[in-house]
Scaffold this motif. Structure first.
Motif, PDB file in Angstrom:
ATOM      1  N   VAL A   1       3.348  11.458  -5.350  1.00 44.81           N
ATOM      2  CA  VAL A   1       2.948  12.226  -4.178  1.00 44.81           C
ATOM      3  C   VAL A   1       1.606  12.913  -4.420  1.00 44.81           C
ATOM      4  N   GLU A   2       0.804  12.917  -3.393  1.00 46.35           N
ATOM      5  CA  GLU A   2      -0.464  13.648  -3.429  1.00 46.35           C
ATOM      6  C   GLU A   2      -0.434  14.657  -2.297  1.00 46.35           C
ATOM      7  N   TYR A   3      -0.795  15.875  -2.621  1.00 50.32           N
ATOM      8  CA  TYR A   3      -0.760  16.906  -1.591  1.00 50.32           C
ATOM      9  C   TYR A   3      -2.128  16.992  -0.928  1.00 50.32           C
ATOM     10  N   GLU A   4      -2.157  16.642   0.333  1.00 54.71           N
ATOM     11  CA  GLU A   4      -3.410  16.701   1.072  1.00 54.71           C
ATOM     12  C   GLU A   4      -3.253  17.668   2.234  1.00 54.71           C
ATOM     13  N   ALA A   5      -4.381  18.102   2.759  1.00 50.44           N
ATOM     14  CA  ALA A   5      -4.373  19.127   3.805  1.00 50.44           C
ATOM     15  C   ALA A   5      -3.561  18.704   5.028  1.00 50.44           C
ATOM     16  N   GLY A   6      -3.686  17.454   5.439  1.00 53.96           N
ATOM     17  CA  GLY A   6      -2.995  16.983   6.630  1.00 53.96           C
ATOM     18  C   GLY A   6      -1.518  16.699   6.413  1.00 53.96           C
ATOM     19  N   GLY A   7      -1.039  16.757   5.173  1.00 57.24           N
ATOM     20  CA  GLY A   7       0.356  16.430   4.887  1.00 57.24           C
ATOM     21  C   GLY A   7       0.442  15.635   3.602  1.00 57.24           C
ATOM     22  N   ASP A   8       1.629  15.528   3.057  1.00 58.88           N
ATOM     23  CA  ASP A   8       1.803  14.811   1.805  1.00 58.88           C
ATOM     24  C   ASP A   8       1.547  13.313   1.986  1.00 58.88           C
ATOM     25  N   ILE A   9       0.912  12.735   0.987  1.00 56.56           N
ATOM     26  CA  ILE A   9       0.661  11.307   0.979  1.00 56.56           C
ATOM     27  C   ILE A   9       1.406  10.708  -0.208  1.00 56.56           C
ATOM     28  N   PHE A  10       2.109   9.621   0.022  1.00 55.69           N
ATOM     29  CA  PHE A  10       2.830   8.943  -1.054  1.00 55.69           C
ATOM     30  C   PHE A  10       2.046   7.702  -1.449  1.00 55.69           C
ATOM     31  N   TYR A  11       1.867   7.552  -2.728  1.00 53.98           N
ATOM     32  CA  TYR A  11       0.872   6.662  -3.256  1.00 53.98           C
ATOM     33  C   TYR A  11       1.519   5.702  -4.257  1.00 53.98           C
ATOM     34  N   ALA A  12       1.223   4.416  -4.139  1.00 54.33           N
ATOM     35  CA  ALA A  12       1.756   3.451  -5.104  1.00 54.33           C
ATOM     36  C   ALA A  12       0.630   2.543  -5.576  1.00 54.33           C
TER      37      ALA A  12
ATOM     38  N   GLN B   1      -6.436 -13.595 -13.746  1.00 48.20           N
ATOM     39  CA  GLN B   1      -6.954 -12.581 -12.831  1.00 48.20           C
ATOM     40  C   GLN B   1      -5.902 -11.495 -12.610  1.00 48.20           C
ATOM     41  N   ARG B   2      -6.328 -10.249 -12.724  1.00 49.23           N
ATOM     42  CA  ARG B   2      -5.431  -9.142 -12.396  1.00 49.23           C
ATOM     43  C   ARG B   2      -5.718  -8.711 -10.963  1.00 49.23           C
ATOM     44  N   ILE B   3      -4.685  -8.574 -10.194  1.00 50.76           N
ATOM     45  CA  ILE B   3      -4.832  -8.155  -8.807  1.00 50.76           C
ATOM     46  C   ILE B   3      -4.248  -6.751  -8.678  1.00 50.76           C
ATOM     47  N   GLU B   4      -5.113  -5.828  -8.340  1.00 53.19           N
ATOM     48  CA  GLU B   4      -4.686  -4.435  -8.230  1.00 53.19           C
ATOM     49  C   GLU B   4      -4.482  -4.064  -6.769  1.00 53.19           C
ATOM     50  N   VAL B   5      -3.325  -3.528  -6.483  1.00 52.50           N
ATOM     51  CA  VAL B   5      -2.965  -3.173  -5.116  1.00 52.50           C
ATOM     52  C   VAL B   5      -2.704  -1.676  -5.056  1.00 52.50           C
ATOM     53  N   GLU B   6      -3.291  -1.035  -4.072  1.00 58.63           N
ATOM     54  CA  GLU B   6      -3.039   0.386  -3.839  1.00 58.63           C
ATOM     55  C   GLU B   6      -2.495   0.557  -2.424  1.00 58.63           C
ATOM     56  N   LEU B   7      -1.421   1.289  -2.315  1.00 56.48           N
ATOM     57  CA  LEU B   7      -0.787   1.494  -1.016  1.00 56.48           C
ATOM     58  C   LEU B   7      -0.570   2.979  -0.794  1.00 56.48           C
ATOM     59  N   LYS B   8      -0.769   3.404   0.447  1.00 55.28           N
ATOM     60  CA  LYS B   8      -0.521   4.801   0.807  1.00 55.28           C
ATOM     61  C   LYS B   8       0.479   4.858   1.946  1.00 55.28           C
TER      62      LYS B   8
ATOM     63  N   PRO C   1       5.068  10.588   4.767  1.00 56.51           N
ATOM     64  CA  PRO C   1       6.415  11.010   4.316  1.00 56.51           C
ATOM     65  C   PRO C   1       7.564  10.212   4.920  1.00 56.51           C
ATOM     66  N   ASN C   2       7.344   9.504   6.019  1.00 59.69           N
ATOM     67  CA  ASN C   2       8.375   8.633   6.594  1.00 59.69           C
ATOM     68  C   ASN C   2       8.361   7.244   5.983  1.00 59.69           C
ATOM     69  N   ARG C   3       7.586   7.082   4.921  1.00 55.78           N
ATOM     70  CA  ARG C   3       7.464   5.794   4.222  1.00 55.78           C
ATOM     71  C   ARG C   3       6.848   4.725   5.105  1.00 55.78           C
ATOM     72  N   GLU C   4       5.983   5.147   5.994  1.00 60.49           N
ATOM     73  CA  GLU C   4       5.251   4.181   6.811  1.00 60.49           C
ATOM     74  C   GLU C   4       3.879   3.969   6.188  1.00 60.49           C
ATOM     75  N   LEU C   5       3.443   2.715   6.148  1.00 60.68           N
ATOM     76  CA  LEU C   5       2.190   2.376   5.498  1.00 60.68           C
ATOM     77  C   LEU C   5       0.999   2.967   6.251  1.00 60.68           C
ATOM     78  N   LEU C   6       0.149   3.674   5.527  1.00 60.43           N
ATOM     79  CA  LEU C   6      -1.057   4.249   6.124  1.00 60.43           C
ATOM     80  C   LEU C   6      -2.294   3.433   5.777  1.00 60.43           C
TER      81      LEU C   6
END
Ligand code: ZN
Length: 93
Positions: free
Chosen positions: A45-56, A68-75, A78-83
């Motif tokens: 979890v990252e605490y941001e001004a607009g609300g918590d962001i969940f980060y993977a 090849q390494r493929i790096e994926v970042e997802l945000k 709090p409802n576990r919806e992809l941002l």
């Protein structure tokens, strides 16, 4: 009959929400790799001004000889919806 329907419907809905799955295609060899994020355990979890962001963050490697390494970042919100999603070394398919 009613009870059976209830149990089946309830459990399948829950397991669908536990994991977020995605597919990426390697930029080098074109292999499609499927990754999975466990929304209960893999998020930080990252605490941001607009609300918590969940980060993977996931690093995937295919099964071909290509290293090849493929790096994926997802945000997620709090409802576990992809941002936001971001990939390095490949592309989402
Ligand atoms: Zn590859």
């Amino acid at each position: 009959m009613n009870l059976l329907k209830k149990i089946f419907g309830g459990s399948s809905a829950k397991s669908d929400q536990r994991y977020y799955t995605f597919s990426v295609k390697c930029n080098r060899c074109g292999e499609v790799i499927t990754g999975r994020v466990d929304l209960s355990n893999d998020l930080s979890v990252e605490y941001e001004a607009g609300g918590d962001i969940f980060y993977a963050r996931k690093v995937l490697m295919g099964e071909n000889r290509c290293f090849q390494r493929i790096e994926v970042e997802l945000k997620f919100n709090p409802n576990r919806e992809l941002l936001e999603q971001h990939v390095t070394g490949g592309e989402f398919v």
